[in-house]
Structures are given as C-alpha cells and as structure tokens.
Design a protein around this motif. Structure first.
Motif, PDB file in Angstrom:
ATOM      1  N   ASP A  57       7.239   6.942  -4.561  1.00 40.34           N
ATOM      2  CA  ASP A  57       6.596   7.247  -3.293  1.00 40.34           C
ATOM      3  C   ASP A  57       5.145   7.644  -3.509  1.00 40.34           C
ATOM      4  N   GLY A  58       4.387   7.518  -2.464  1.00 34.04           N
ATOM      5  CA  GLY A  58       3.014   8.002  -2.457  1.00 34.04           C
ATOM      6  C   GLY A  58       2.681   8.410  -1.043  1.00 34.04           C
ATOM      7  N   VAL A  59       1.590   9.137  -0.891  1.00 32.56           N
ATOM      8  CA  VAL A  59       1.193   9.591   0.438  1.00 32.56           C
ATOM      9  C   VAL A  59      -0.153   8.971   0.819  1.00 32.56           C
ATOM     10  N   GLN A  60      -0.275   7.693   0.511  1.00 35.89           N
ATOM     11  CA  GLN A  60      -1.454   6.912   0.865  1.00 35.89           C
ATOM     12  C   GLN A  60      -1.055   5.444   0.743  1.00 35.89           C
ATOM     13  N   ILE A  61      -1.916   4.582   1.198  1.00 36.92           N
ATOM     14  CA  ILE A  61      -1.730   3.155   0.958  1.00 36.92           C
ATOM     15  C   ILE A  61      -2.070   2.878  -0.507  1.00 36.92           C
ATOM     16  N   ALA A  70       2.026  -2.851   1.273  1.00 31.13           N
ATOM     17  CA  ALA A  70       1.482  -1.493   1.303  1.00 31.13           C
ATOM     18  C   ALA A  70       2.353  -0.565   2.136  1.00 31.13           C
ATOM     19  N   ASN A  71       3.330  -1.111   2.801  1.00 33.38           N
ATOM     20  CA  ASN A  71       4.174  -0.297   3.682  1.00 33.38           C
ATOM     21  C   ASN A  71       5.491   0.033   3.001  1.00 33.38           C
ATOM     22  N   ARG A  72       5.999   1.170   3.337  1.00 25.42           N
ATOM     23  CA  ARG A  72       7.228   1.618   2.699  1.00 25.42           C
ATOM     24  C   ARG A  72       7.940   2.644   3.579  1.00 25.42           C
ATOM     25  N   PHE A  73       9.253   2.731   3.411  1.00 20.35           N
ATOM     26  CA  PHE A  73      10.014   3.792   4.066  1.00 20.35           C
ATOM     27  C   PHE A  73       9.714   5.129   3.384  1.00 20.35           C
ATOM     28  N   GLU A  74       9.900   6.210   4.119  1.00 18.78           N
ATOM     29  CA  GLU A  74       9.896   7.540   3.511  1.00 18.78           C
ATOM     30  C   GLU A  74      11.214   7.627   2.725  1.00 18.78           C
ATOM     31  N   PRO A  75      11.159   8.043   1.426  1.00 18.42           N
ATOM     32  CA  PRO A  75      12.325   7.899   0.554  1.00 18.42           C
ATOM     33  C   PRO A  75      13.556   8.745   0.917  1.00 18.42           C
ATOM     34  N   VAL A  76      13.366   9.976   1.359  1.00 19.56           N
ATOM     35  CA  VAL A  76      14.552  10.813   1.615  1.00 19.56           C
ATOM     36  C   VAL A  76      15.372  10.241   2.771  1.00 19.56           C
ATOM     37  N   THR A  77      14.686   9.770   3.810  1.00 23.16           N
ATOM     38  CA  THR A  77      15.418   9.168   4.923  1.00 23.16           C
ATOM     39  C   THR A  77      16.067   7.853   4.492  1.00 23.16           C
ATOM     40  N   LEU A  78      15.345   7.061   3.713  1.00 26.94           N
ATOM     41  CA  LEU A  78      15.939   5.780   3.289  1.00 26.94           C
ATOM     42  C   LEU A  78      17.163   6.027   2.408  1.00 26.94           C
ATOM     43  N   PHE A  99       1.260  18.126  -1.547  1.00 29.12           N
ATOM     44  CA  PHE A  99       0.865  18.092  -0.143  1.00 29.12           C
ATOM     45  C   PHE A  99       1.997  18.437   0.810  1.00 29.12           C
TER      46      PHE A  99
END
Lengths: 445, 445
Positions: A57-61, A70-78, A99
C-alpha cells in the motif's frame, strides 16, 4: 514433514507483479477494480495452502498515471472482503505509521482480526517520499531515522491498546448485569515524544491477541526495527549470497534482542516466471520485457530509489548514483539497485528490464522443477524461511504456481498439504502474545 | 406507490438499542463480537427492502465498562463484511472528522463504495468529549463551533479527492500502453486552515461518485452543516410538534443554501417496541425498563448530555441543568433531554427509564398497525421523509418489524416491495454527483 516448515505468502498486486502485466494478453486489466478478482486470488492461494496473502500500500499515486495502474483498493477493507471468500488463509495488509493515528490503526487491524477469526497481519511501513507527506499537511517527509523512531513508538501504543482488554475481561452475566470485569480493562496512559494516548481500545482483545507483525525495511534502521518488532520479514534479495548474509544478520539481531531466532520468519520475494519448458519460461519473460514502457519504467525506478533518472539516455550506462547517506527514501532498495547496476555494468534500458519483473525482487524463470529447486536450496541453506511469491501475471501465474510448484514442494516434504492451525500465527508457527497486563498481575501475585 | 417514497434505515447496534437489551432472554450478548450476527441483520433488513443499514461509532469506550457493551467492531470493516452477505442494501458507517486525516478517510469510504458496488454512505460526526481527544494526543477536545469548521474543511478535501479522477479517466489501452488519461486525474492542491492536501487520491472515482453523505447533529452548527453537506439526516425527535419544526427548519435551510428541499432526506429515530397486542408491547417495554442498571444508565446519561449527574438521588427530580451555551458536547441532545425532564417533571429514575429505549430517540410501543400508523402520520404530515429504525432487541425486533410492519407499509403504498435501483443513492432517490473537474472543463468549453 520435517520439523522446519516452509512458509509461502502470496503477494497480490493488481493483475501481476510485472510492471507490464496489464498489457499482456493473459490478464484482464479492468480486474484491478474488481473485488471478485482479489477474492479469486485469495481462494487460489488457499487452495495452495499458502500461509497468507499480502497487499502492499501507499498513500499517494505511484508511478506514472499515464502508463501505470495507479489505482488501488484500501488494503484492510479489501482483505475483509477476501476474508469472506476464504476460510483459512492469513490476510496481511500494509499500513503506514507515518500518517495515521495509533488508535485508529489499532482498531482497523483488531476489527480485521475479529472479522476473519484470527487471520490478520500488519505489514508495518514508515512511508518514504515527499509526495506522500504532501497528502498529509506537510511540505516534505520527515527524515529516515525519525520515521523509524515514530514507528517504534507507534508500535508501543498499538500493542498496548491491543492488550488493553485482558483475554478474560468479558463476564456477560445477564443476571447481575455485569458485562465486563472493569479491573481487566486498562487505560494505557501512553505519553511519549510522538503520541499521547489514554485508552483503553473500544474493542475486546482479538483472536490472535496481536495481529501478526510483518516488516519489509532492510536498511540499518529497518533491520533494527524488525529485530525488535517483526515476526515475519519480507525482503528483496538478488543473490543467494546476499540473501544468506541478510538472513544471518537479521537472525543475529533478533537473538541479540533477546528473542529466539525462530520467532522471526524471513521471506525473500521471488517472481516465478513459469513455463512447461525453460524455453517457454524464457519466452514469457521476453514477452513481458517487450511490453515495458521505458518512460514509465524510468519514472518508477526514480521513485523507487529516490534519484531522478528521467531524461537519462536509455542505452547509456546507468550514471553513478549518490552515496546512500544522501538518500531519504527506501535506503536498502537503493543499495540493491545500485549494486545490481554496478555489478553487471547495465545500461538504463537493461536495468529497467531487470527490475520490471519485481522492482528489485529476484526473478526466476524456469520450469516448476527449477523453481522448486530454487526454493528448496534457499530454504535448506540458510537463505530463507519461506518465500513471498510475486506472480508476474495474476491470476494465471499464481494458479500455475499452486498447481505445479506447490505439489512438488509437498512431495519433497517441505510444505503442508492441509492447514492444521486456525489462525495466521498458527500457520507461521508463532505463539499468541501474552497480554502485558495479565503478565504484570501474574508477576505481582 | 405515490411519487414520494418512504425511506427506512436499520440502525444496527450490538444486540439491540435498549440499553438493557443484552440482559433480555431474547438476545445473545456474545453476538456483539460475531460478524455473522451483523451479516444476519443486514440480510434481515434487505429482506425488508430497507434503504440501508447504519453503524454508529466512537473513538473511546462509551458508558460504564462494568455494565455496558463497550466493545465494538470498526464500522467500515464490519460493513465490508456485511456487503459480502448482501446484494442491494446501503451500508452507512459513522466516522469522525475530528481525529483522522481526510486522505485516509476518503480512501476507506471509496474502497467500501467500490467493494459494495456503490452502496457506501458516510455518517459524518465531529466527536464531542475529552475522553475521545485523549486517545489522540490532546488533553481536551476542541470547542463545538471549531469542530464544525474543521468538519466543513474536511468535507471540502474529501469530496475533492473523490473527484480527483474523472469518471472517464481510465483508458486501459494495452496496445499503446496507456492506462489512464493523465489530463483527467487531478491534483486538488488544497491549502486551508486545518489541512493541506495535494492529491490525487490513489483510487478511481467510486460507483456513486461520492458515497452518500449522512449527518446527525441537530444543533445550530449541526443544522447549518447539514444544509450544506448532508443528503440524509438522522435526528432524535420526541414529539410530532418538535419533529415538524425540525423538518421545516432544516428544509428551509437547505433551500436557502441553493439546494432543493428534496435533496435531503430527514429520518427521525424510532424505537419500535412491538407486540401482537398493546398489552404485549407494554409488557416488553416494562421488562426492558426493569433490566436497566441505574448506576450505568446515569453514567451514560451524564456522557450523553455532558453534565455529571452521577451521585444525584434517583428518586429526586432531575436537577436544574446549565444553559446550553455552557455545553461543549452534543448540544441538541442536551436540549432534548432537558426539555423532556422539565416538560414531564421527571425524577432521575423516570428519566433514565424514558431514555433507556433509545438515548433520546422516540420509543413507540404498540402493535404493528399502531407503529405503521405512527410512521404514516409523520411521513404524510411534514415530520419525516422516513425513519431510522432502532429495534430494541436484535435480531428479533428488526425481524418483527420486517415481517409485520413493512408489509403494512407496502400495502398502504408507502414503501417499496423490491429494489429498483442498484446503489444507495438510487434507493434514496438522490443523484450521482457531477464531478467538479468534469463540470469545470465543460463550463470552459
């Protein structure tokens, strides 16, 4: 099976780890937004009795929007969605200490652990790069060492919150109206340099006590952090020699920290480019290299190592890189790339080809036998406790690994044929942590 | 069905909204940690063609740990799990603007919207109380008006991030290697009093464009915020007169803000205490009141209104309460409780009995016909666009509502018999927001 057990983690990324995976006819690039695609990957890995699946995961493109996914799901929800489609496999999400607030993050992972019946893991990252910081009220990111200092305190807080309810705090006696024994629910009253957190968490202790702690930084700071906190380490190693040195060094640090060498599992990344024959595997590797978009690859490489190489001629040798002390990004990955370029005297085009498969993780092209040999060699000669399997194409590459490599590993008595445990900790052979408050009161008694 | 459609939201809370629900023989209090319990509630509400289910949240322990259910799942993860067990129903999670970062929160809700195929909603709260602040590096919470100023800027940022990818930004052309049209992916470059966020979000725009925005504060600040941002409002109203005044006032503010009155749905809470006969319903209400633990109820009341009443004699009248200007908590709930106590000259014991059912939400005990009459009256006389249904016992109270009240509402042509739309916005009859960047470029053209 021998006493020592191989561990396999399936690193899930979009439609494959090769940076051109989405252009290959064997993938469906629209699947990156489809939860069913990821649930399918979870089921395939579970069919292969993998210990876990893992999401970066990252918190930017990341990378070049034009040429990258460049798009991705938020990992905990996925992973929560994948939990509903699977029964056994562990679920490891990356989240940054840079962050977010420890209270929020402790809740998210506790909740995933509850929802999945004890299958949650947290891959702890500190997050490099100014682009990320600029999404969080800052002009620039903080310095490497300070990021790790914050991470260490973050872990102090989060693990204390996970312990803030003792395991037997719930009473649930309808007759007397007593729901919980309040003497077993603790304020943590943390006051440190970065955080002040009163607690307790508003969640009972989760099935695993603490979700499994995973870490992937391989710098000095990263290795010291891992020696203190990590229970599994993902790492990028290009050669057996480097992998052995890393493995030996990390285990030594773990022992120096008063922990048993066994209490941390080291899993180098492997990108298995599989073919029925060597020629078939090589052909797939070539096809993928052909599909690399150089401008995108150079931009991704620049981000990966924290040095701007855009504009450098592709067919010239990689220029001399600055000393690592000047790097405020992912230091260990920088060194890996620098060493690779210098050792093999690569041009920039050759370097992006070499990195296209796994961003610095080792790419092994070959038959299932050859991949199994590689895994067995590293596992039995002090280079690895298992592997972080990064299929170049998804789902096909993972399915091929499960159907053709895993059976060989089982036949060689290296890997499980069925799950014997229930939680992610069970799979990795790691104990459920004793609650610090219970321990303290037992010591007092 | 008439043009105007009734909306029903199922407010899910542990094993029921009555504070003594867990002590009643019809509930299983251990279910509060069981994801299957909540998935079952989602399926029951979906059988009743409810618009949505909703989870409250807080970032601290609420109430008295000894006598309360103080543990809870994190809502976004729990709703992700419910999404996997349902197909149509909307999924509304509470999250605070007080103690998280807009980038992280935008991702969580975007991810839930993607995973659920467009069924996500966000109930925006600002979070009162020092206990919460003390879990986030502060001694005391910020002041009421400033919390709403932060919330407004938080919404500016989050909605801009949700728009940062235009709907047609993805190209996904494997042949040319173009994944996205980078001219349709926007930095938001927000710089405000509370936040500086560069963007873009690392997620494509979600199925609903923006997850549905819900709000529940009913103070002056809360109503002004709702008039600007909310698309559905949950509210606690004790009488038809008060509900009508609130409804009229809120719609007026919405129109004054340049929005149509229809663009915000007002849903008062209702705690339906159902019985086959009136006597049966009254008996259930009495059973529940009997099970209240006074010390716990007084503590919860004190937290609810932000005035410490612990130690006050139970059978004495409620003491005079301070002016609302001195309250830094949930101002509107404070006024509701004060007015109720004064209007009916209640003792403290009577007051906690009156509030035990729904913490200030209206409790209606009766037969299914009587509950349906109440709903129809409020819906057709300008007091409500629908209801936030708060079953006193779960799952039984929700199942009874679905099986006995919903059929009456359908027969009266007030409520849907099947889902006609696909997203939560469809259910509420609300449009998908136009992307601000697309709109801007259309205006320029």
């Amino acid at each position: 099976m021998s006493d020592r057990e191989l561990h396999l983690n399936a690193f899930l990324m979009g439609v494959g780890h090769h940076e051109a995976a989405w252009r290959h006819p064997r993938t469906d690039p629209r699947a990156v937004d489809d939860v069913a695609h990821f649930q399918n990957l979870g089921r395939i890995a579970e069919r292969g009795t993998f210990d876990s699946v893992f999401l970066a995961d990252g918190v930017q493109i990341w990378g070049d929007v034009r040429h990258s996914i460049a798009n991705r799901f938020e990992p905990v929800t996925l992973l929560t969605a994948i939990a509903q489609a699977t029964e056994h496999i562990g679920l490891i999400a990356t989240a940054s200490t840079g962050f977010s607030e420890p209270y929020n993050l402790a809740r998210l992972f506790s909740s995933l652990d509850h929802i999945s019946g004890g299958r949650a893991g947290w891959n702890i990252v500190t997050t490099a790069g100014d682009r990320s910081a600029q999404n969080f009220n800052k002009e620039a990111n903080t310095e490497h060492a300070e990021r790790y200092q914050r991470a260490a305190e973050f872990l102090d807080v989060v693990t204390a919150l996970w312990d803030s309810w003792e395991d037997d705090a719930l009473v649930v006696d309808g007759k007397s109206g007593v729901f919980a024994d309040e003497t077993k629910v603790h304020e943590i009253n943390h006051k440190g340099r970065f955080f002040a957190v009163r607690g307790p968490l508003n969640s009972v202790r989760s099935p695993q006590g603490h979700p499994l702690l995973v870490q992937a930084g391989s710098s000095e700071d990263g290795k010291e952090f891992a020696a203190t906190w990590a229970e599994a380490v993902f790492t990028a190693q290009q050669t057996h020699e480097e992998a052995t040195a890393f493995y030996t060094d990390l285990k030594r640090r773990v022992v120096a920290n008063g922990r048993s060498a066994d209490s941390v599992k080291v899993l180098p990344g492997i990108v298995p480019v599989l073919g029925g024959t060597e020629a078939e595997a090589d052909r797939l590797a070539d096809e993928l290299t052909e599909l690399i978009v150089p401008v995108r690859a150079v931009r991704q490489l620049s981000e990966l190592i924290g040095v701007d190489l855009t504009g450098h001629p592709l067919d010239e040798p990689v220029p001399a890189l600055p000393p690592v002390t000047r790097i405020n990004g992912a230091k260990s990955r920088f060194e890996l790339v620098r060493d690779l370029a210098e050792r093999e005297k690569l041009t920039l085009r050759q370097l992006i080809g070499r990195l296209g498969g796994g961003r610095g993780h080792q790419v092994v092209a070959g038959t299932p036998e050859q991949i199994a040999d590689h895994i067995e060699l590293w596992f039995t000669t002090g280079a690895a406790d298992g592997f972080n399997v990064m299929a170049p194409l998804l789902p096909s590459g993972l399915a091929e690994f499960v159907d053709h490599v895993v059976p060989l590993l089982r036949r060689r008595n290296l890997f499980r044929s069925e799950y014997t445990g229930r939680t992610l900790r069970d799979h990795y052979g790691l104990p459920r942590p004793v609650n610090r408050y219970t321990e303290a009161s037992l010591t007092r008694a």
